[in-house]
Design an enzyme around this catalytic site. Structure first.
Site, PDB file in Angstrom:
ATOM      1  CG  ASP A  53      -4.367  84.785 -12.937  1.00  0.00           C
ATOM      2  OD1 ASP A  53      -4.212  86.003 -13.167  1.00  0.00           O
ATOM      3  OD2 ASP A  53      -4.719  83.963 -13.798  1.00  0.00           O
ATOM      4  CD  GLU A 131     -29.555 103.271  10.454  1.00  0.00           C
ATOM      5  OE1 GLU A 131     -30.430 103.443   9.568  1.00  0.00           O
ATOM      6  OE2 GLU A 131     -29.543 103.912  11.509  1.00  0.00           O
ATOM      7  CD  GLU A 133     -33.599  99.550   4.983  1.00  0.00           C
ATOM      8  OE1 GLU A 133     -34.042 100.432   5.734  1.00  0.00           O
ATOM      9  OE2 GLU A 133     -33.796  99.539   3.748  1.00  0.00           O
ATOM     10  CD  GLU A 188     -36.506  99.025   7.640  1.00  0.00           C
ATOM     11  OE1 GLU A 188     -37.526  99.529   7.118  1.00  0.00           O
ATOM     12  OE2 GLU A 188     -35.729  99.669   8.363  1.00  0.00           O
ATOM     13  CD  GLU A 195     -32.152  99.159   9.743  1.00  0.00           C
ATOM     14  OE1 GLU A 195     -32.813  99.572   8.775  1.00  0.00           O
ATOM     15  OE2 GLU A 195     -31.830  99.862  10.710  1.00  0.00           O
ATOM     16  NE  ARG A 315     -36.886 109.271  10.782  1.00  0.00           N
ATOM     17  CZ  ARG A 315     -35.895 108.487  11.192  1.00  0.00           C
ATOM     18  NH1 ARG A 315     -35.221 107.778  10.300  1.00  0.00           N
ATOM     19  NH2 ARG A 315     -35.574 108.406  12.463  1.00  0.00           N
ATOM     20  CD  GLU A 332     -29.875 108.407   8.561  1.00  0.00           C
ATOM     21  OE1 GLU A 332     -30.354 107.274   8.394  1.00  0.00           O
ATOM     22  OE2 GLU A 332     -30.521 109.354   9.081  1.00  0.00           O
TER      23      GLU A 332
END
Length: 443
Positions: A53, A131, A133, A188, A195, A315, A332
């Site tokens: 259902d 990746e 975390e 991390e 991670e 980054r 990325e």
């Protein structure tokens, strides 16, 4: 599935001494659901499927069209290694079909399949590697989750043996038994934050792995009396939890993002793909950052991206091109968090990237400076825009983006909108302790 294939699968299940089968599927939020059946019912499930259902499942069907069929994907068969060996439990991930035996448009797995088929029509295979975390917290004496740290390690710390280190080791062992190829694990940046990375692969199998990963981590933490959470920002003032997602396209088995003839050894197609991601980044935020809490992570100062930029090293950007080349050449996307539904996120990334390739959308020049150190005037001069600042803003951007809406289909888009509006309305009515502390004495 032919009878010989069913017989072979049943023989394998019997040889594994499996007693129960979990037929797993996912709602629109990416939360796994399951129907458990005794092993004697497995032939029925493998040949005709099992009726459910769907009216009570988030984002599925109205009550007048609720009958649905779960059809196991036999390639997803796995024994759950944390269950007792004398009462073994295995699982299949299922595709969801409607009463008319048609793929259900609200099944996130089907949405991803459709977009992978579109990529295949252009000759491409989409590979990705997320990746994930997560935080590990203590539970109180009543078993309720807290935000009390289990460890106080930092980035890449080699800590003495403790509950979190033992848990991470047991998670890796369990995932390896389930067919994961674990590449690395580490502590991390924040206290109690970890991670574990597994090998990239085709988008459908990786999306299945993301769901399995989260389920395994939370289950094994619970068995140790701990709580693992993939919440984007469980504690203010420290780093949030991300799911940076690496993506690449291959053709005839070759990574077409790699081009040894160019200065940086990246292809024009890769630049078009990045251009597509940047063009649709605001709509993709609705898929990669699906809750109100997600936008508490996307703020300056904690490494999470805020600005729609790209670079080969920086980054602080939204899209980073790691230095590895050859078959490892990839882009990325750094904005998603692990609260997302990976099937919908990967479908959106494919659609955005293909749009960039079809229309030859080149990204602007890379941003190779720390964006947070740029003045507002300089960011404006460079044409740097920001990601949405809230769930409702991200949903508005999704509704304006025809490419991403077409990739998801009207059923998914309508239900994502209903969820965003309902969550936003509920949040607006809530009174936060911050408000009480700030205003109760002054007004």
């Amino acid at each position: 599935m032919s009878d010989p294939e069913v017989s072979k699968m049943i023989a394998r299940i019997k040889a594994d001494n499996v007693q129960f089968i979990r037929l797993q599927f996912n709602d629109i939020l990416g939360i796994p659901k399951n129907v458990a059946i005794p092993v004697v019912q497995v032939e029925k499930a493998l040949t005709g499927g099992i009726w459910i259902d769907g009216s009570s499942i988030e984002g599925f069907a109205r009550i007048d069209e609720s009958d649905m069929i779960l059809k196991p994907d036999r390639d997803t068969y796995q024994i759950l290694p944390w269950r007792p060996s004398d009462k073994r439990v295995a699982r299949f991930i299922c595709d969801v079909y409607t009463y008319g035996n048609k793929p259900f448009e609200g099944d996130p797995r089907y949405v991803l399949r459709r977009n992978l088929e579109e990529a295949a029509r252009m000759g491409y295979t989409f590979n990705c590697g997320p990746e994930l975390e997560f935080f590990v917290f203590k539970r109180d004496e009543n078993g309720r989750a807290t935000t009390e740290f289990v460890d106080h390690g930092g980035y890449f710390d080699l800590a003495p043996s403790d509950a979190a280190e033992d848990l991470r080791r047991e998670i890796i062992i369990a995932l390896t038994e389930m067919g994961f190829e674990i590449e690395a694990s580490h502590h991390e940046v924040a206290d109690s934050q970890h991670e574990i990375d597994f090998k990239y692969g085709d988008a459908l199998s990786v999306a299945d792995k993301v769901i399995t990963f989260k389920f395994a981590v939370k289950t094994l933490a619970l068995m140790k009396g701990l709580h693992a959470t993939f919440m984007a920002k469980p504690i203010a003032g420290i780093c949030g939890t991300g799911m940076h997602t690496h993506g690449s396209l291959s053709k005839d088995g070759e990574n077409i993002f790699f081009d040894p003839s160019t200065e940086d050894q990246t292809s024009e197609i890769m630049h078009y793909y990045i251009g597509g991601l940047m063009k649709h980044a605001k709509a993709l935020a609705r898929l990669g950052n699906p809750t109100i809490n997600s936008y508490k992570r996307l703020v300056p100062g904690f490494e999470a991206p805020v600005y729609i930029t790209w670079s080969t090293a920086n980054r602080s950007v939204l899209i980073r091109v790691p230095s590895a080349r050859g078959n490892s050449t990839r882009a990325e996307l750094r904005s998603p968090d692990p609260m997302c539904n990976p099937y919908l996120l990967f479908a959106g990334m494919i659609a955005a990237g293909l749009d960039g390739i079809r229309n030859k959308i080149l990204p602007p020049p890379p941003t190779d400076v720390n964006i947070y150190e740029l003045s507002e005037e300089e960011k404006k001069r460079r044409g740097i825009e920001m990601l949405p600042g809230s769930l409702i803003e991200a949903n508005d951007e999704l509704l304006k983006d025809k490419v991403i809406c077409d990739a998801l289909g009207p059923h998914i888009v309508d239900n994502l909108t209903k969820i965003a509006v309902a969550e936003n309305d509920e949040f607006r009515q809530a009174v936060h302790p911050w408000e009480v502390e700030r205003y109760i004495n002054n007004f």
